[in-house]
Write a protein that holds these residues in place. Sequence first.
Motif, PDB file in Angstrom:
ATOM      1  N   ASP A  86      26.788  33.591  40.211  1.00  0.00           N
ATOM      2  CA  ASP A  86      27.240  34.501  39.152  1.00  0.00           C
ATOM      3  C   ASP A  86      28.653  35.027  39.402  1.00  0.00           C
ATOM      4  N   VAL A  87      29.270  34.573  40.461  1.00  0.00           N
ATOM      5  CA  VAL A  87      30.638  35.011  40.809  1.00  0.00           C
ATOM      6  C   VAL A  87      31.522  33.783  40.985  1.00  0.00           C
ATOM      7  N   GLN A  88      32.687  33.807  40.373  1.00  0.00           N
ATOM      8  CA  GLN A  88      33.621  32.681  40.502  1.00  0.00           C
ATOM      9  C   GLN A  88      35.013  33.202  40.830  1.00  0.00           C
ATOM     10  N   PHE A  89      35.639  32.580  41.838  1.00  0.00           N
ATOM     11  CA  PHE A  89      36.996  32.927  42.245  1.00  0.00           C
ATOM     12  C   PHE A  89      37.974  31.923  41.647  1.00  0.00           C
ATOM     13  N   LEU A  90      39.102  32.415  41.151  1.00  0.00           N
ATOM     14  CA  LEU A  90      40.182  31.560  40.657  1.00  0.00           C
ATOM     15  C   LEU A  90      41.468  31.975  41.360  1.00  0.00           C
ATOM     16  N   PHE A  91      42.009  31.102  42.179  1.00  0.00           N
ATOM     17  CA  PHE A  91      43.289  31.358  42.820  1.00  0.00           C
ATOM     18  C   PHE A  91      44.365  30.706  41.947  1.00  0.00           C
ATOM     19  N   VAL A  92      45.041  31.542  41.167  1.00  0.00           N
ATOM     20  CA  VAL A  92      45.950  31.041  40.129  1.00  0.00           C
ATOM     21  C   VAL A  92      47.394  31.107  40.625  1.00  0.00           C
ATOM     22  N   HIS A  93      47.979  29.949  40.861  1.00  0.00           N
ATOM     23  CA  HIS A  93      49.378  29.878  41.304  1.00  0.00           C
ATOM     24  C   HIS A  93      50.288  30.047  40.091  1.00  0.00           C
ATOM     25  N   THR A  94      51.196  31.017  40.173  1.00  0.00           N
ATOM     26  CA  THR A  94      52.056  31.333  39.034  1.00  0.00           C
ATOM     27  C   THR A  94      53.466  31.657  39.519  1.00  0.00           C
ATOM     28  N   PHE A  95      54.373  31.904  38.575  1.00  0.00           N
ATOM     29  CA  PHE A  95      55.771  32.266  38.905  1.00  0.00           C
ATOM     30  C   PHE A  95      56.373  31.262  39.894  1.00  0.00           C
ATOM     31  N   ASN A 124      52.975  41.519  36.333  1.00  0.00           N
ATOM     32  CA  ASN A 124      54.410  41.694  36.565  1.00  0.00           C
ATOM     33  C   ASN A 124      54.782  41.574  38.035  1.00  0.00           C
ATOM     34  N   ALA A 125      53.787  41.570  38.911  1.00  0.00           N
ATOM     35  CA  ALA A 125      54.037  41.464  40.347  1.00  0.00           C
ATOM     36  C   ALA A 125      52.860  40.735  40.973  1.00  0.00           C
ATOM     37  N   ILE A 126      53.133  40.063  42.082  1.00  0.00           N
ATOM     38  CA  ILE A 126      52.058  39.381  42.794  1.00  0.00           C
ATOM     39  C   ILE A 126      52.086  39.788  44.264  1.00  0.00           C
ATOM     40  N   LEU A 136      40.603  24.585  31.830  1.00  0.00           N
ATOM     41  CA  LEU A 136      39.506  25.516  31.591  1.00  0.00           C
ATOM     42  C   LEU A 136      39.999  26.610  30.664  1.00  0.00           C
ATOM     43  N   THR A 137      39.112  27.104  29.814  1.00  0.00           N
ATOM     44  CA  THR A 137      39.468  28.194  28.911  1.00  0.00           C
ATOM     45  C   THR A 137      38.653  29.429  29.257  1.00  0.00           C
ATOM     46  N   SER A 138      39.048  30.547  28.681  1.00  0.00           N
ATOM     47  CA  SER A 138      38.319  31.789  28.907  1.00  0.00           C
ATOM     48  C   SER A 138      36.867  31.663  28.458  1.00  0.00           C
ATOM     49  N   GLU A 139      36.639  30.874  27.405  1.00  0.00           N
ATOM     50  CA  GLU A 139      35.269  30.681  26.916  1.00  0.00           C
ATOM     51  C   GLU A 139      34.426  29.921  27.946  1.00  0.00           C
ATOM     52  N   ASP A 140      35.043  28.968  28.634  1.00  0.00           N
ATOM     53  CA  ASP A 140      34.306  28.188  29.639  1.00  0.00           C
ATOM     54  C   ASP A 140      33.799  29.066  30.782  1.00  0.00           C
ATOM     55  N   LEU A 141      34.502  30.149  31.035  1.00  0.00           N
ATOM     56  CA  LEU A 141      34.218  30.968  32.211  1.00  0.00           C
ATOM     57  C   LEU A 141      33.413  32.221  31.889  1.00  0.00           C
ATOM     58  N   MET A 142      32.993  32.372  30.659  1.00  0.00           N
ATOM     59  CA  MET A 142      32.189  33.529  30.274  1.00  0.00           C
ATOM     60  C   MET A 142      30.840  33.491  30.983  1.00  0.00           C
ATOM     61  N   GLY A 143      30.281  34.676  31.223  1.00  0.00           N
ATOM     62  CA  GLY A 143      28.951  34.775  31.812  1.00  0.00           C
ATOM     63  C   GLY A 143      28.949  34.971  33.312  1.00  0.00           C
ATOM     64  N   LYS A 144      30.137  34.977  33.922  1.00  0.00           N
ATOM     65  CA  LYS A 144      30.245  35.196  35.361  1.00  0.00           C
ATOM     66  C   LYS A 144      31.219  36.328  35.645  1.00  0.00           C
ATOM     67  N   VAL A 145      31.088  36.909  36.829  1.00  0.00           N
ATOM     68  CA  VAL A 145      32.140  37.812  37.300  1.00  0.00           C
ATOM     69  C   VAL A 145      33.271  36.935  37.814  1.00  0.00           C
ATOM     70  N   LEU A 146      34.464  37.149  37.278  1.00  0.00           N
ATOM     71  CA  LEU A 146      35.628  36.366  37.693  1.00  0.00           C
ATOM     72  C   LEU A 146      36.535  37.203  38.583  1.00  0.00           C
ATOM     73  N   VAL A 147      36.903  36.643  39.707  1.00  0.00           N
ATOM     74  CA  VAL A 147      37.895  37.257  40.586  1.00  0.00           C
ATOM     75  C   VAL A 147      39.127  36.371  40.511  1.00  0.00           C
ATOM     76  N   ILE A 148      40.131  36.818  39.764  1.00  0.00           N
ATOM     77  CA  ILE A 148      41.343  36.027  39.558  1.00  0.00           C
ATOM     78  C   ILE A 148      42.435  36.563  40.470  1.00  0.00           C
ATOM     79  N   ASP A 149      42.920  35.716  41.348  1.00  0.00           N
ATOM     80  CA  ASP A 149      43.968  36.100  42.298  1.00  0.00           C
ATOM     81  C   ASP A 149      45.251  35.369  41.917  1.00  0.00           C
ATOM     82  N   PHE A 150      46.214  36.098  41.351  1.00  0.00           N
ATOM     83  CA  PHE A 150      47.514  35.519  40.994  1.00  0.00           C
ATOM     84  C   PHE A 150      48.393  35.515  42.244  1.00  0.00           C
ATOM     85  N   TRP A 151      48.935  34.346  42.597  1.00  0.00           N
ATOM     86  CA  TRP A 151      49.711  34.231  43.829  1.00  0.00           C
ATOM     87  C   TRP A 151      50.783  33.157  43.673  1.00  0.00           C
ATOM     88  N   ALA A 152      51.627  33.015  44.703  1.00  0.00           N
ATOM     89  CA  ALA A 152      52.642  31.951  44.741  1.00  0.00           C
ATOM     90  C   ALA A 152      52.963  31.652  46.200  1.00  0.00           C
TER      91      ALA A 152
END
Length: 476
Positions: A375-384, A428-430, A334-350
Amino acid sequence: MKKIIRYTVLICLLLLYCYKGLAQNYGGNPRLQALLNTKDSIAVEKEISKMLKSNDEEGYLLAVQYYDRKNQRAKAEALVEEAITKYPKGRFSFVRAGNTLVGEKNPKAKEALLVKMIKRFPNKKSDVGMYYYDVVASYAQAENLEKSKKWYANFQSDDMYRYLATGYVAEVMKKNGEDPEEFLKNEIAEATDRIRRAEQIKSTVVGLQLKRAWNKREAGDNAAALEIIQRAYDLNERRGNNLLNSYAIIQADNGNYDKALPILTSTVKKGQSDDLVMEYLKKSYEKVNENGYEKFLGAIEAKMIDSIKTHLDKIFIDTKAPSYKVTDSEGNTLTSEDLMGKVLVIDFWATWCGPCKKSFPAMKKALKKYEKDLDVQFLFVHTFERDEAPLAAAQEYLDKNDYDFPLYMDYQNKETRLNPMAVAFEVNAIPTKVIIDPNGQIRFRIAGFSGGENSAVAEISAMIAMAKEAAQIKTP
């Protein structure tokens, strides 16, 4: 973009500064201060060169600290490597070996690394406590009681890390059907006796008393639970939310609703409540007062929400979100363009991040609250990531704990060793939560988790509402 230090070297430096009180000496070492105060760079380089030619590793430590303070990270990194080569059994080498151990996820592999450390650094016996702790905790999390007990027995009696590891051993004993009461009782007695000589152990003793009291409560012995937690309460004048809430709940269990009510009320006002606190707040209020609970609750929750909104007004931002790509658990991009038009709640975690996982019950509630809001989409983004198979590890954790979260993966770039989406959002921190409005503007970026489930849901709800409202105003 700011230069980012390689992960392993950064951790090496951080641990080194903490090692044997070096963090306290970092700004107070007169030799380091003299170097930092010298404006003649040539003179400084000569002095550092002189220090490095000596047979004392202290010179390398000072030089690394100096270059780090001057933001000359490349020089600092090079000297770390040079010191490790020159002093294979010195401080830098010891910390590097320790970092390798901490970074290893397999308990058996950790154990093997610890055995090697003990043999390689026989003069560091007083400094391996943190690594004993790491091995004990790792085996405890794997529910291996035998190994947890084995390595716990290796602690020196006065090692602070021994008491930090006690809770892990007690927990795995309980999971294996053993009653941890005598173990906790004896360790608390030992640690309490040392408080007079080691003040830093106090908070750990309080935590163990709390665990012991809660075990008694779960066993139905409310009187014993109250006696134990009262000692913890009296011992610690700086009482955290966990101690206060547990103290109030156990007081209520013993019929002392008048003592429980003001503590629980304060907890809700501060936004530190969870479902159990709310249950006991209602019970305590209705035991002390004849009626009026709904009005009472509405008043204190209104104060909490007002406090949240006041805080959010101060941290509200208006920054264009970067372009990014993220991969879902099925391998789709998915790209940033795909997700336009909604409120995004991005949760960076590990998976290795404790505060991330502590926030998940609240995030589960928030996700449930907005499950029908298209109109609201959550993304739980696993990183680090630290696991060799991060997707499998992340999905296993979510499945095991019944978190039906929309999982996305911010995989590390093999060449740069950076996680692209985290870099793009300057994470820089999760945990870090980023709220983006439908127009693609970042409105909030919040790191950490305070521990209050209900306030966290209220905070996320308020941020979503503010992001929606802001999107109605055209961004220039």
